[in-house]
Design a protein around this motif. Structure first.
Motif, short mmCIF file in Angstrom:
data_model
loop_
_atom_site.label_atom_id
_atom_site.label_comp_id
_atom_site.label_asym_id
_atom_site.label_seq_id
_atom_site.Cartn_x
_atom_site.Cartn_y
_atom_site.Cartn_z
N ALA A 99 147.44 63.36 -5.53
CA ALA A 99 147.14 61.98 -5.14
C ALA A 99 146.69 61.92 -3.68
N PHE A 100 147.35 62.68 -2.81
CA PHE A 100 146.97 62.68 -1.39
C PHE A 100 145.56 63.21 -1.19
N ILE A 101 145.20 64.28 -1.88
CA ILE A 101 143.87 64.85 -1.73
C ILE A 101 142.81 63.89 -2.24
N THR A 159 145.75 79.35 -7.07
CA THR A 159 144.74 80.39 -7.22
C THR A 159 143.38 79.78 -7.53
N ILE A 160 143.37 78.80 -8.46
CA ILE A 160 142.13 78.09 -8.76
C ILE A 160 141.62 77.38 -7.52
N SER A 161 142.54 76.81 -6.76
CA SER A 161 142.17 76.13 -5.52
C SER A 161 141.52 77.11 -4.54
N LEU A 187 138.00 68.32 -7.33
CA LEU A 187 138.08 69.06 -8.59
C LEU A 187 139.42 69.77 -8.74
N VAL A 188 139.91 70.34 -7.67
CA VAL A 188 141.21 71.02 -7.72
C VAL A 188 142.32 70.01 -8.02
N ALA A 189 142.27 68.85 -7.36
CA ALA A 189 143.29 67.82 -7.59
C ALA A 189 143.27 67.36 -9.05
N LEU A 190 142.08 67.16 -9.62
CA LEU A 190 141.96 66.72 -11.00
C LEU A 190 142.41 67.81 -11.97
#
Length: 296
Positions: A99-101, A159-161, A187-190
């Motif tokens: 949520a923050f990102i 890792t994906i991040s 994209l990472v947050a989602l």
């Protein structure tokens, strides 16, 4: 019924979680310093995930150590539920970071942030190596413990991040597009959100004392009813104390003609992974005063 419990597997999990914590703590200092120095939202998102990884590992270690403590009169089940509460905490942390990102990404709309791509690439490569090492440490124990699974899922997300940050750095260096950093962070947050929700649901399923998904309670009732000498099954409850520790209770009304009812019923339960079970054998008249309850 007695049961033996070995701490060997727990000792291995504790050791690996401690090693993983040391690796991630060392890298977190590098990543947060770089993110603040160059103003990278993607790196900051990755550092935020790294922080939740560290918190998850610390809580997981605490939960595993608590679970090894003996049961007492005040806590007859011991501290096995500690790792389930830990999983809920991990999920909340993941949701908070995501949520923050997303909020920060919206704040950057309309601006052209100047991000240095080369430091992003270097730090992302280091982070990728650290995360892969930790994943290999935790992977084999992730299914046997919600505490380890929660930490493992957070490291997978991180890792994906790191891969995303690496891509954003390459795009920034090669094209000078100012929004690559922001897009990757979103994209990472989602990507993290549904996994955090799934972890929370798994933990809440246990805390609500719902029946384990792999146990068909109706089929179990039928199997117990089919035991020679059993005429009725009531007060049948099945729940999970902690991952790998499914519990059951059952009252079996018998016709009094078989002295093997208890042993046969335990065999039925054990065949379905319910070795921790309490079975009460009684005559039909004994159940008359039992309140009607909904099976779990």
């Amino acid at each position: 019924m007695g049961a033996g419990h070995s701490h060997g597997g727990a000792d291995v999990r504790v050791g690996r979680m401690a090693t993983a914590s040391a690796i991630l703590a060392a890298f977190f200092v590098v990543e947060i310093t770089t993110a603040l120095a160059i103003g990278s939202l993607a790196l900051l998102a990755d550092a935020g995930h790294m922080l939740t990884d560290l918190v998850a590992l610390f809580m997981g270690l605490t939960a595993l150590l608590l679970a090894r403590r003996r049961a007492t009169a005040a806590r007859t089940y011991g501290w096995h539920r500690a790792e389930v509460f830990t999983a809920v905490g991990n999920a909340v942390l993941l949701l908070g970071v995501a949520a923050f990102i997303l909020y920060e990404a919206v704040e950057r709309l309309g601006r052209r942030p100047e991000i240095a791509g080369l430091p992003m690439i270097v730090v992302a490569l280091l982070g990728l190596g650290a995360n892969i090492a930790v994943m290999l440490l935790l992977r084999s124990h992730a299914e046997g413990s919600l505490a380890v699974k929660g930490a493992y899922l957070e490291v997978v997300a991180d890792t994906i991040s790191s891969v995303g940050v690496l891509i954003a750095g390459i795009v920034t260096v090669t094209t000078r597009w100012p929004y690559a950093d922001t897009v990757v962070a979103v994209l990472v947050a989602l990507w993290v959100l549904p996994r955090a929700i799934a972890l929370a649901r798994a933990a809440l399923h246990i805390l609500s004392e719902s029946s384990p998904k792999h146990i068909d309670v109706d089929e179990l009732r039928s199997a117990l009813t089919a035991v020679d000498g059993v005429v009725e099954v009531h007060d049948l409850h099945v729940w999970t104390l902690a991952p790998g520790r499914d519990m059951a209770t059952a009252h079996l009304a018998t016709d009094g003609r078989s002295d093997r009812v208890l042993a046969d019923a335990r065999a039925v339960l054990a065949a379905r992974g319910l070795g921790h079970a309490t079975v009460q054998v009684e005559t039909p008249g004994d159940s008359a005063g039992c309140p009607e309850q909904t099976d779990l």
